[in-house]
Scaffold this motif. Structure first.
Motif, PDB file in Angstrom:
ATOM      1  N   PHE A 157       6.264  -0.578  -8.729  1.00 26.83           N
ATOM      2  CA  PHE A 157       4.879  -0.483  -8.247  1.00 26.83           C
ATOM      3  C   PHE A 157       4.469  -1.755  -7.519  1.00 26.83           C
ATOM      4  N   SER A 158       4.915  -2.919  -8.040  1.00 31.06           N
ATOM      5  CA  SER A 158       4.562  -4.185  -7.393  1.00 31.06           C
ATOM      6  C   SER A 158       5.207  -4.287  -6.023  1.00 31.06           C
ATOM      7  N   LEU A 159       6.450  -3.868  -5.902  1.00 30.84           N
ATOM      8  CA  LEU A 159       7.109  -3.893  -4.593  1.00 30.84           C
ATOM      9  C   LEU A 159       6.404  -2.976  -3.602  1.00 30.84           C
ATOM     10  N   MET A 160       5.918  -1.841  -4.098  1.00 32.88           N
ATOM     11  CA  MET A 160       5.190  -0.928  -3.219  1.00 32.88           C
ATOM     12  C   MET A 160       3.893  -1.572  -2.722  1.00 32.88           C
ATOM     13  N   ALA A 164       2.543  -2.805   1.123  1.00 25.74           N
ATOM     14  CA  ALA A 164       1.420  -1.943   1.501  1.00 25.74           C
ATOM     15  C   ALA A 164       1.043  -2.055   2.972  1.00 25.74           C
ATOM     16  N   PRO A 165       0.949  -3.278   3.583  1.00 23.80           N
ATOM     17  CA  PRO A 165       0.584  -3.319   5.008  1.00 23.80           C
ATOM     18  C   PRO A 165       1.571  -2.563   5.890  1.00 23.80           C
ATOM     19  N   VAL A 166       2.845  -2.674   5.583  1.00 22.42           N
ATOM     20  CA  VAL A 166       3.851  -1.963   6.383  1.00 22.42           C
ATOM     21  C   VAL A 166       3.705  -0.461   6.191  1.00 22.42           C
ATOM     22  N   ILE A 167       3.449  -0.036   4.939  1.00 25.07           N
ATOM     23  CA  ILE A 167       3.292   1.389   4.669  1.00 25.07           C
ATOM     24  C   ILE A 167       2.071   1.938   5.399  1.00 25.07           C
ATOM     25  N   VAL A 168       0.967   1.180   5.335  1.00 29.12           N
ATOM     26  CA  VAL A 168      -0.259   1.637   6.000  1.00 29.12           C
ATOM     27  C   VAL A 168      -0.062   1.682   7.518  1.00 29.12           C
ATOM     28  N   TRP A 169       0.596   0.656   8.075  1.00 27.26           N
ATOM     29  CA  TRP A 169       0.836   0.634   9.522  1.00 27.26           C
ATOM     30  C   TRP A 169       1.726   1.821   9.932  1.00 27.26           C
ATOM     31  N   GLU A 174      -3.763   7.681   9.352  1.00 24.29           N
ATOM     32  CA  GLU A 174      -4.112   8.344   8.099  1.00 24.29           C
ATOM     33  C   GLU A 174      -4.418   7.311   7.028  1.00 24.29           C
ATOM     34  N   PRO A 175      -5.490   7.467   6.250  1.00 20.61           N
ATOM     35  CA  PRO A 175      -5.772   6.533   5.152  1.00 20.61           C
ATOM     36  C   PRO A 175      -4.712   6.686   4.051  1.00 20.61           C
ATOM     37  N   VAL A 176      -4.416   5.586   3.384  1.00 19.50           N
ATOM     38  CA  VAL A 176      -3.380   5.548   2.328  1.00 19.50           C
ATOM     39  C   VAL A 176      -4.060   5.183   1.020  1.00 19.50           C
ATOM     40  N   MET A 177      -3.773   5.952  -0.037  1.00 19.87           N
ATOM     41  CA  MET A 177      -4.323   5.710  -1.362  1.00 19.87           C
ATOM     42  C   MET A 177      -3.346   4.796  -2.119  1.00 19.87           C
ATOM     43  N   LEU A 178      -3.670   3.488  -2.125  1.00 21.68           N
ATOM     44  CA  LEU A 178      -2.812   2.552  -2.852  1.00 21.68           C
ATOM     45  C   LEU A 178      -3.060   2.607  -4.349  1.00 21.68           C
ATOM     46  N   GLY A 192      -4.996  -6.996   0.378  1.00 22.08           N
ATOM     47  CA  GLY A 192      -5.399  -7.158  -1.025  1.00 22.08           C
ATOM     48  C   GLY A 192      -4.374  -6.553  -1.975  1.00 22.08           C
ATOM     49  N   GLY A 193      -3.832  -5.394  -1.576  1.00 20.79           N
ATOM     50  CA  GLY A 193      -2.774  -4.793  -2.386  1.00 20.79           C
ATOM     51  C   GLY A 193      -1.532  -5.666  -2.432  1.00 20.79           C
ATOM     52  N   THR A 194      -1.243  -6.374  -1.320  1.00 21.38           N
ATOM     53  CA  THR A 194      -0.099  -7.286  -1.315  1.00 21.38           C
ATOM     54  C   THR A 194      -0.283  -8.397  -2.325  1.00 21.38           C
ATOM     55  N   ALA A 195      -1.505  -8.945  -2.379  1.00 22.16           N
ATOM     56  CA  ALA A 195      -1.773 -10.007  -3.355  1.00 22.16           C
ATOM     57  C   ALA A 195      -1.583  -9.499  -4.781  1.00 22.16           C
TER      58      ALA A 195
END
Length: 440
Positions: A157-160, A164-169, A174-178, A192-195
């Motif tokens: 989960f932490s790696l995901m 997150a920025p790469v996944i969202v890009w 489309e919005p992504v539910m982190l 923020g999810g990366t932090a």
């Protein structure tokens, strides 16, 4: 004169348990996080989760089936299989432990090189180390496997979140539910999810290290030899050395009596015989010749008693020709008819000596106490073990705890990793069975 090699034994000093390497590395956080330690811990826990899950399924299946099928008579075999399966698992875990611990955990089991499957299983089921390994298997399946899965889930989960920025890009626009209830629409919002992901990685590194260290401590406790086991082993070795020294002393006494006093009595008997012959040739020396003849008879009886004593200390035929010949010689002199059926090859000296004195003790008891009219001695080598049985048709009721004879034999057999079984119901028959590993 035989010389017994002696060596000085230092008193046993309790071994200091080495510190857990991964816990020692955690004392320097910066070096720890920049090293391979977190990855090694994650790999160790990652391989332990499927192994623990398989062990849990296997234990539940075998134990459950064993309880259900106990009525059918095969449940015990399944339970024994579950216990015996902990031995190879323990060996695998000691090897796998080297991923996170440079100090190896020693094998606590007795070496059984060349032993048959039955002897291996019988020995392993009697060892405490096997049951400790079974306890470790249960902990691996229930505790460490589940905890390792939790650390791996946190890591994934932490790696995901870090990515997150790469996944969202990649998924824009489309919005992504982190996280539940929180959707992000752009890479900047996902920082923020990366932090949070970096904090999760930090937590996963320390959680994995703590869990791996706890598993190292548990493995040392349950999969390695214990200090009291070492003390028992050293005590057993000291007892064996004492028995060997005692046996060497018996052999020395036997040789001294055979080569010294016995030969002197033979010479004395011959000298008295010559003196008697010459005195009988003199008519007026008849009384002196009778006295010399009486002395010669006493010397002959002393020589016979000395020969019996020498044979009782250690028969030379046992050394020269082996167990079967020595037992056959004893049977010829026994007051009760003895049927001997020994089909055994030459065995190590400790095994032959133990078996011989077991037979002589049993035959002596049969002659003195049992009132038997027949005694049978049988022996075979079965599965790398000498199986010896002495049976008489006497009145029975023999109590191994009543005297030192059978108790001493049981101690001698136990030092060879064997066992002595006495069956003597009131009314008979009495059966004495000895099982000793042929390795000695």
């Amino acid at each position: 004169m035989a010389r017994v090699a002696a060596r000085t034994l230092a008193p046993a000093v309790p071994a200091v348990e080495p510190p857990v390497a991964v816990w020692r590395a955690m004392r320097r956080p910066v070096r720890f996080l920049g090293s391979w330690w977190p990855w090694r811990c994650w790999a160790y826990l990652g391989s332990g989760f499927p192994l623990g899950y398989a062990v849990l399924v296997g234990l539940v299946g075998l134990v459950g089936l064993g309880v259900v099928l106990a009525v059918a008579g095969i449940g015990l075999l399944l339970l024994i299989g579950a216990v015996a399966g902990a031995v190879p698992l323990g060996e695998l875990e000691r090897r796998r432990l080297r991923w996170v611990e440079p100090v190896p955990v020693a094998d606590p089991h007795t070496s059984l090189a060349g032993a048959g499957a039955a002897a291996w299983l019988r020995t392993r089921l009697r060892e405490r180390a096997t049951w400790r390994e079974l306890g470790y298997a249960a902990l691996l399946g229930v505790v460490f496997g589940a905890a390792g899965f939790g650390v791996l889930a946190l890591l994934a989960f932490s790696l995901m979140l870090v990515a997150a920025p790469v996944i969202v890009w990649a998924l824009a626009p489309e919005p992504v539910m982190l996280m539940p209830g929180e959707a992000v629409a752009g890479p900047l919002e996902a920082l923020g999810g990366t932090a949070v992901g970096l904090a999760g990685l930090l937590l996963a590194a320390y959680a994995g290290a703590l869990l791996a260290g706890a598993q190292v401590k548990t493995a040392r406790l349950l999969l390695g030899p214990r200090e009291e086991d070492d003390r028992v082993l050293e005590l057993t070795r000291s007892r064996v050395r004492l028995v060997d020294a005692f046996e060497a002393e018996r052999r020395r006494i036997e040789r001294d009596l055979h080569d010294g006093a016995q030969q002197q009595l033979v010479a004395l008997n011959m000298t008295l015989g010559l003196a008697e012959m010459r005195l009988r040739a003199v008519p007026e020396a008849g009384e002196a010749a009778a006295l010399v003849g009486r002395g010669r008879a006493e010397a002959r009886r002393a020589l016979e008693q000395l020969r019996d004593l020498v044979r009782g200390i250690h028969p030379q035929v046992l050394t020269d020709h082996g167990l079967a010949a020595a037992v056959a010689e004893v049977a010829l002199r026994h007051p009760v008819p003895v049927e001997v059926d020994l089909d055994v090859p030459r065995l190590p000296e400790p095994v032959e000596v133990t078996a011989y004195f077991t037979v002589t003790e049993a035959l002596a008891n049969a002659a003195k106490h049992s009132g038997a009219s027949r005694v049978a001695v049988a022996g075979r080598v079965e599965g790398g073990r000498l199986a010896l049985t002495i049976t008489d048709d006497g009145r029975g009721g023999a109590d191994p705890g009543a005297g030192a004879g059978l108790a001493g034999l049981a101690d001698r057999v136990a030092m060879l990793q064997g066992r002595l079984i006495v069956s003597s119901p009131v009314g008979g028959p009495t059966e004495l069975r000895v099982e000793v590993p042929c390795s000695g």
